[in-house]
Design an enzyme around this catalytic site. Structure first.
Site, PDB file in Angstrom:
ATOM      1  N   LYS A 189      53.287  44.249  33.752  1.00 50.99           N
ATOM      2  CA  LYS A 189      53.080  45.521  33.050  1.00 50.99           C
ATOM      3  C   LYS A 189      51.871  46.170  33.698  1.00 50.99           C
ATOM      4  O   LYS A 189      50.728  45.856  33.375  1.00 50.99           O
ATOM      5  CB  LYS A 189      52.827  45.247  31.560  1.00 50.99           C
ATOM      6  CG  LYS A 189      53.249  46.370  30.612  1.00 50.99           C
ATOM      7  CD  LYS A 189      52.621  47.711  30.874  1.00 50.99           C
ATOM      8  CE  LYS A 189      51.203  47.833  30.325  1.00 50.99           C
ATOM      9  NZ  LYS A 189      50.529  49.055  30.795  1.00 50.99           N
ATOM     10  N   GLU A 264      40.201  38.495  32.772  1.00 49.01           N
ATOM     11  CA  GLU A 264      39.214  39.075  33.699  1.00 49.01           C
ATOM     12  C   GLU A 264      38.789  40.407  33.095  1.00 49.01           C
ATOM     13  O   GLU A 264      39.562  41.361  33.101  1.00 49.01           O
ATOM     14  CB  GLU A 264      39.837  39.296  35.083  1.00 49.01           C
ATOM     15  CG  GLU A 264      40.311  38.040  35.777  1.00 49.01           C
ATOM     16  CD  GLU A 264      39.185  37.096  36.135  1.00 49.01           C
ATOM     17  OE1 GLU A 264      38.010  37.521  36.150  1.00 49.01           O
ATOM     18  OE2 GLU A 264      39.487  35.913  36.379  1.00 49.01           O
ATOM     19  N   CYS A 298      34.871  46.495  38.704  1.00 52.45           N
ATOM     20  CA  CYS A 298      34.399  45.561  37.675  1.00 52.45           C
ATOM     21  C   CYS A 298      33.102  44.866  38.083  1.00 52.45           C
ATOM     22  O   CYS A 298      32.247  44.601  37.255  1.00 52.45           O
ATOM     23  CB  CYS A 298      35.484  44.541  37.338  1.00 52.45           C
ATOM     24  SG  CYS A 298      36.039  43.606  38.757  1.00 52.45           S
ATOM     25  N   GLU A 396      29.341  49.316  29.688  1.00 51.00           N
ATOM     26  CA  GLU A 396      30.010  49.534  30.978  1.00 51.00           C
ATOM     27  C   GLU A 396      30.415  51.002  31.080  1.00 51.00           C
ATOM     28  O   GLU A 396      31.249  51.475  30.311  1.00 51.00           O
ATOM     29  CB  GLU A 396      31.251  48.637  31.082  1.00 51.00           C
ATOM     30  CG  GLU A 396      31.886  48.680  32.456  1.00 51.00           C
ATOM     31  CD  GLU A 396      33.169  47.846  32.556  1.00 51.00           C
ATOM     32  OE1 GLU A 396      33.969  47.850  31.609  1.00 51.00           O
ATOM     33  OE2 GLU A 396      33.352  47.190  33.599  1.00 51.00           O
TER      34      GLU A 396
END
Ligand code: NAD
Length: 502
Positions: A189, A264, A298, A396
């Site tokens: 997906k 992750e 990331c 973030e």
């Protein structure tokens, strides 16, 4: 006269309708629903993408289940399965230019950077083919003269793979390669904001002629298609890359069907620059580490801790470098920073510049030139005089924004670096090698680089601690996630057995 850029565009024309790939066929979504896929540079429509529904996930999982339970994939000879994996790698190599182009068009990542990223994707398949060839070895235990026990690794079943938009093709292949090489079947997906390269992966795997149902792609939204995949009882494992909050939702939603999950997640990684560091190299690494991939990375070093004694010099040099970074059309070879993925993300990143002002930091940014006004551009930005408790230092932002702070000594640098929920990566710059190791040992993160930018060998573990993830990908760490270890106990003598009821 057709410009060179237009010529490339013609060569890599996109399909007008991207379909789902289920059981070896490209098909529309239930009810013919579609998502409009937008170009981040122009905010114009690129094409439409089938919007997978719960029913489509059910179809894809049924196909993957059938292929796993009754198909030839997990039982075929290893050399034959690996031939397919190597074929996928070769086909990716043939398509590098096209994939890199579509990735840049779809995500706004500069094409010079998507080219590098995509060229590594075929290596993911070759690496895991080699890994499976060499690591399908078990352990054997001799137990007195009565037993011989041995372990084998078997594929787990149907793997649900859910990926983000920030490095789509690289991250998709990173999961698909180990999942397939170890004999699992897959439902991928991909992120709804970056469907083009996942569709190309489906085309490539289709051309590699894998048995029907082994690999399936369902495009669609996370809350519907992704959620159905996570909750499906016939899916054994979920490998997820994305935001921390989504990861936590997925863990909760996968609990009823007891799936193993690899997570992750997000990051807010520190780069610590001591006054004895190689100034120019630390500067290059710091600038690249936050502004490459539009800051949508990331492992970006989004928190700079520079030692007080060199702060002025370092920040002055940073300001000059940042002002010269070349923003522009992601399809131009010279572009260093492109537009952000979509309007929603652009607004989120921009909002942090306001938050920075409210929190009392100094915002150094630039205006967006008229010719880029339609795109989702945030200029490479510095947030100066920040403090570690501020939101701009703790959350973030996931854009080209560097939060700058200072520290007095080693102890304070470690304390500040660790005073955060995230723990994905960290970078240490010092010419005192003992200190480099010491700090790297103490910074709470899954991956540390000393005097280096983010260079990674595929054999090493990739992943984070704290709110940045659970488990590791890469190398044999990924291999272990995609296989079930089984122990087989064989009696080779007459060991004692209780005789109840005799
Ligand atoms: P996201 O969490 O919004 O979406 C990721 C994927 O999850 C998408 O495919 C989305 O459709 C799907 N999804 C969303 N809600 C879901 C749900 N309830 N159930 C199932 N699936 C769902 O993340 P994003 O915005 O696409 O990506 C950016 C994030 O990814 C950043 O936080 C970044 O740090 C992180 N990231 C981490 C790594 C790493 O290796 N640690 C690598 C790349 C990106």
């Amino acid at each position: 006269m057709v410009s060179s850029r237009e010529k490339v565009a013609l060569k890599h024309e996109t399909q007008d309708n991207i379909l789902l790939y289920i059981n070896g066929e490209f098909i529309s979504a239930t009810g013919n629903k579609t998502i409009i896929n937008m170009n981040p540079f122009t905010n114009e429509r690129i094409n439409e993408v089938a919007e997978g529904q719960v029913e489509d996930i059910n179809k894809a999982v049924a196909a993957a289940r059938e292929a796993f339970d009754h198909g030839p994939w997990k039982t075929m000879k290893l050399t034959k399965r690996m031939e397919y994996i190597y074929r996928i790698a070769d086909l990716i190599d043939e398509e590098v230019e096209r994939i890199a182009y579509l990735e840049a068009l779809d995500t706004g990542l500069p094409i010079s950077q998507t080219k590098k990223m995509v060229s590594r994707a075929s290596e993911n398949f070759r690496f895991y083919a080699r890994m499976v060839e060499s690591r399908l070895v078990g352990d054997a235990y001799q137990v007195d003269d009565e037993f011989i026990n041995y372990t084998i690794n078997t594929p787990v079943g149907v793997a649900g793979l859910i990926t983000p938009w920030n490095a789509p093709f690289m991250l998709e292949t990173w999961k698909v390669a180990p999942a397939l090489a170890t004999g699992n079947t897959v439902v991928l997906k991909p992120a709804e904001l970056s469907p083009l390269s996942a569709n190309l992966l489906a085309e490539i795997i289709h051309r590699a002629d894998l048995p029907k149902g082994v690999f399936n792609v369902v495009h669609g939204y996370g809350e519907t298609a992704g959620d159905a995949l996570v909750k499906h009882p016939d899916v054994q494992l979920i490998s997820f890359t994305g935001e921390t909050k989504t990861g936590s939702t997925i863990i909760k939603n996968s609990a009823d069907t007891l799936k193993s999950c690899s997570m992750e997640l997000g990051g807010k990684s520190p780069i610590i620059v001591f006054d004895d560091a190689d100034f120019d190299r630390a500067m290059d690494a710091c600038v690249w580490g936050i502004y490459s991939f539009n800051g949508e990375r990331c492992t970006a070093n989004s928190r700079l801790f520079v030692q007080e004694s060199i702060k002025d010099e370092f920040v002055d040099a940073l300001k000059k470098r940042v002002a010269k970074i070349k923003m522009g059309d992601p399809l131009e070879a010279a572009t260093e920073v492109g537009p952000l993925i979509d309007k929603g993300h652009y607004q989120k990143v921009k909002s942090y510049l306001d938050i920075a002002k409210e929190e009392g930091a100094e915002v150094i940014t630039a205006d967006i030139p008229e010719e880029m006004a339609k795109g989702n551009f945030v200029a490479p930005t510095l947030l100066l005089n920040a403090e570690n408790h501020m939101r701009i230092a703790q959350e973030e932002i996931f854009g080209p924004v560097l939060t700058v702070m200072t520290f007095k000594d080693e102890e304070e640098a470690i304390k500040l670096a660790n005073d955060i929920n995230y723990g994905l990566a960290g970078y240490v710059w010092t010419n005192d090698i003992k200190r480099g190791h010491r700090v790297a040992h103490k910074v709470e993160a899954g991956m540390l680089w000393v005097n280096a930018q983010n260079v990674r060998d595929l054999r090493t573990p990739f992943g984070g601690s704290k709110y940045s993830g659970i488990g590791r990908e890469g190398g044999h760490y990924g291999f272990e996630f995609y296989t079930e270890q089984k122990i087989i106990h064989v009696s080779i003598a007459e060991h004692h057995i209780q005789q109840f009821g005799k």
